[in-house]
Design a protein around this motif. Structure first.
Motif, PDB file in Angstrom:
ATOM      1  N   THR A  34       8.969 -16.438   6.032  1.00 60.07           N
ATOM      2  CA  THR A  34       7.515 -16.508   6.106  1.00 60.07           C
ATOM      3  C   THR A  34       6.932 -15.102   6.185  1.00 60.07           C
ATOM      4  OG1 THR A  34       7.587 -16.659   8.521  1.00 60.07           O
ATOM      5  CG2 THR A  34       7.539 -18.743   7.288  1.00 60.07           C
ATOM      6  N   VAL A  35       5.665 -14.991   5.802  1.00 67.98           N
ATOM      7  CA  VAL A  35       4.947 -13.723   5.869  1.00 67.98           C
ATOM      8  C   VAL A  35       3.673 -13.936   6.677  1.00 67.98           C
ATOM      9  CG1 VAL A  35       3.785 -11.903   4.557  1.00 67.98           C
ATOM     10  CG2 VAL A  35       5.818 -13.007   3.606  1.00 67.98           C
ATOM     11  N   ASP A  36       3.509 -13.159   7.722  1.00 67.27           N
ATOM     12  CA  ASP A  36       2.273 -13.139   8.498  1.00 67.27           C
ATOM     13  C   ASP A  36       1.574 -11.822   8.214  1.00 67.27           C
ATOM     14  OD1 ASP A  36       2.694 -15.603   9.865  1.00 67.27           O
ATOM     15  OD2 ASP A  36       4.077 -14.591  11.226  1.00 67.27           O
ATOM     16  N   VAL A  37       0.258 -11.821   8.312  1.00 67.80           N
ATOM     17  CA  VAL A  37      -0.517 -10.602   8.104  1.00 67.80           C
ATOM     18  C   VAL A  37      -1.150 -10.193   9.423  1.00 67.80           C
ATOM     19  CG1 VAL A  37      -2.482  -9.563   6.917  1.00 67.80           C
ATOM     20  CG2 VAL A  37      -0.938 -11.093   5.675  1.00 67.80           C
ATOM     21  N   VAL A  38      -0.987  -8.903   9.755  1.00 63.50           N
ATOM     22  CA  VAL A  38      -1.539  -8.327  10.974  1.00 63.50           C
ATOM     23  C   VAL A  38      -2.507  -7.227  10.557  1.00 63.50           C
ATOM     24  CG1 VAL A  38      -0.981  -7.029  13.067  1.00 63.50           C
ATOM     25  CG2 VAL A  38       0.578  -8.811  12.250  1.00 63.50           C
ATOM     26  N   ASP A  39      -3.741  -7.281  11.036  1.00 60.35           N
ATOM     27  CA  ASP A  39      -4.708  -6.235  10.732  1.00 60.35           C
ATOM     28  C   ASP A  39      -4.257  -4.912  11.318  1.00 60.35           C
ATOM     29  OD1 ASP A  39      -6.462  -7.872   9.333  1.00 60.35           O
ATOM     30  OD2 ASP A  39      -7.612  -8.379  11.125  1.00 60.35           O
ATOM     31  N   ASN A  40      -4.480  -3.841  10.574  1.00 59.81           N
ATOM     32  CA  ASN A  40      -4.186  -2.502  11.060  1.00 59.81           C
ATOM     33  C   ASN A  40      -5.397  -2.030  11.854  1.00 59.81           C
ATOM     34  OD1 ASN A  40      -3.527   0.143  11.535  1.00 59.81           O
ATOM     35  ND2 ASN A  40      -3.404   0.744   9.389  1.00 59.81           N
ATOM     36  N   ASP A  41      -5.372  -2.293  13.134  1.00 53.99           N
ATOM     37  CA  ASP A  41      -6.481  -1.882  13.992  1.00 53.99           C
ATOM     38  C   ASP A  41      -6.142  -0.588  14.739  1.00 53.99           C
ATOM     39  OD1 ASP A  41      -4.619  -2.916  15.742  1.00 53.99           O
ATOM     40  OD2 ASP A  41      -6.014  -4.249  16.770  1.00 53.99           O
ATOM     41  N   SER A  42      -5.446   0.300  14.048  1.00 48.21           N
ATOM     42  CA  SER A  42      -5.074   1.585  14.626  1.00 48.21           C
ATOM     43  C   SER A  42      -6.262   2.537  14.628  1.00 48.21           C
ATOM     44  CB  SER A  42      -3.934   2.205  13.815  1.00 48.21           C
ATOM     45  OG  SER A  42      -4.410   2.632  12.544  1.00 48.21           O
TER      46      SER A  42
ATOM     47  N   SER B  49       0.837  -1.192   0.000  1.00 46.90           N
ATOM     48  CA  SER B  49       0.000   0.000   0.000  1.00 46.90           C
ATOM     49  C   SER B  49       0.873   1.243   0.000  1.00 46.90           C
ATOM     50  CB  SER B  49      -0.896   0.013   1.243  1.00 46.90           C
ATOM     51  OG  SER B  49      -1.593   1.234   1.342  1.00 46.90           O
ATOM     52  N   LYS B  50       0.470   2.250  -0.754  1.00 43.39           N
ATOM     53  CA  LYS B  50       1.183   3.534  -0.764  1.00 43.39           C
ATOM     54  C   LYS B  50       0.846   4.364   0.462  1.00 43.39           C
ATOM     55  CE  LYS B  50       3.552   3.429  -4.521  1.00 43.39           C
ATOM     56  NZ  LYS B  50       5.002   3.509  -4.461  1.00 43.39           N
ATOM     57  N   HIS B  51      -0.191   3.986   1.205  1.00 39.20           N
ATOM     58  CA  HIS B  51      -0.645   4.755   2.366  1.00 39.20           C
ATOM     59  C   HIS B  51      -0.355   3.969   3.635  1.00 39.20           C
ATOM     60  CE1 HIS B  51      -2.607   7.690  -0.161  1.00 39.20           C
ATOM     61  NE2 HIS B  51      -3.026   6.692  -0.884  1.00 39.20           N
ATOM     62  N   PHE B  52       0.727   4.291   4.303  1.00 46.96           N
ATOM     63  CA  PHE B  52       1.135   3.539   5.478  1.00 46.96           C
ATOM     64  C   PHE B  52       0.036   3.444   6.530  1.00 46.96           C
ATOM     65  CE2 PHE B  52       2.552   4.113   9.857  1.00 46.96           C
ATOM     66  CZ  PHE B  52       2.961   2.816  10.104  1.00 46.96           C
ATOM     67  N   GLY B  53      -0.382   4.550   7.091  1.00 47.02           N
ATOM     68  CA  GLY B  53      -1.315   4.545   8.217  1.00 47.02           C
ATOM     69  C   GLY B  53      -2.697   4.051   7.879  1.00 47.02           C
ATOM     70  N   ARG B  54      -3.123   4.249   6.645  1.00 46.74           N
ATOM     71  CA  ARG B  54      -4.473   3.859   6.247  1.00 46.74           C
ATOM     72  C   ARG B  54      -4.538   2.476   5.610  1.00 46.74           C
ATOM     73  NH1 ARG B  54      -7.807   7.885   7.300  1.00 46.74           N
ATOM     74  NH2 ARG B  54      -7.003  10.000   7.358  1.00 46.74           N
ATOM     75  N   ALA B  55      -3.415   1.805   5.485  1.00 41.27           N
ATOM     76  CA  ALA B  55      -3.416   0.447   4.927  1.00 41.27           C
ATOM     77  C   ALA B  55      -4.267  -0.462   5.813  1.00 41.27           C
ATOM     78  CB  ALA B  55      -1.991  -0.093   4.859  1.00 41.27           C
ATOM     79  N   PRO B  56      -5.035  -1.356   5.221  1.00 42.88           N
ATOM     80  CA  PRO B  56      -5.880  -2.232   6.030  1.00 42.88           C
ATOM     81  C   PRO B  56      -5.105  -3.276   6.830  1.00 42.88           C
ATOM     82  CG  PRO B  56      -6.150  -2.708   3.687  1.00 42.88           C
ATOM     83  CD  PRO B  56      -5.269  -1.506   3.792  1.00 42.88           C
TER      84      PRO B  56
END
Length: 149
Positions: free
Chosen positions: A32-40, A14-21
């Protein structure tokens, strides 16, 4: 890395760091790659996006764009920042290894150099140069629990 969707090495950055999902967390030792939700707070939570990243144990952030305040926050958290990532998570990892990304420090005012603030829609930037390479391919991981985000 901030990602728009998906998972693994093929997830688009994503080009938008803070707003990336979400954020992709790459472990170079295990590959390995893990995915963490951006719950900011951008997504209804009460934490800042840098805090979400720091809680993953990341020691490096790879992103497309980043505002100056976030760059200062990452510096305070001891997390290295590299900008100008594009394409997929795999592309960004390769670009970091090849020294093609731009390192950003707390005095660099972020890395969104083309007009306006860091919330411009998909506003990339085309400056090059800089970078940081690891000639031996080791990112300083000796079995610890740190990752590249």
């Amino acid at each position: 890395m901030p990602i728009t969707d998906g998972d693994g090495l093929d997830a688009p950055v994503s080009k938008h760091f803070g707003r990336a999902p979400a954020f992709a967390v790459y472990d170079p030792d295990a590959e390995t790659v893990d995915v963490v939700d951006n719950d900011s707070h951008h997504h209804g939570g009460n934490r800042s996006p840098p805090s979400v990243v720091a809680e993953t144990g990341a020691e490096t952030l790879i992103c497309g764009n980043l505002g100056g305040k976030a760059a200062e926050r990452f510096d305070a958290l001891g997390i290295d920042v590299y900008c100008d990532a594009d394409g997929t998570v795999g592309d960004a990892i390769e670009a970091l290894r090849d020294g093609e990304l731009t390192p950003v420090g707390p005095d660099d005012d972020g890395c969104d150099h083309e007009g306006g603030g860091h919330h411009d829609e998909d506003g990339g930037h085309g400056h090059g140069g800089g970078g940081h390479s690891h000639s031996d391919g080791d990112h300083g991981h000796d079995g610890d629990d740190h990752h590249d985000v």
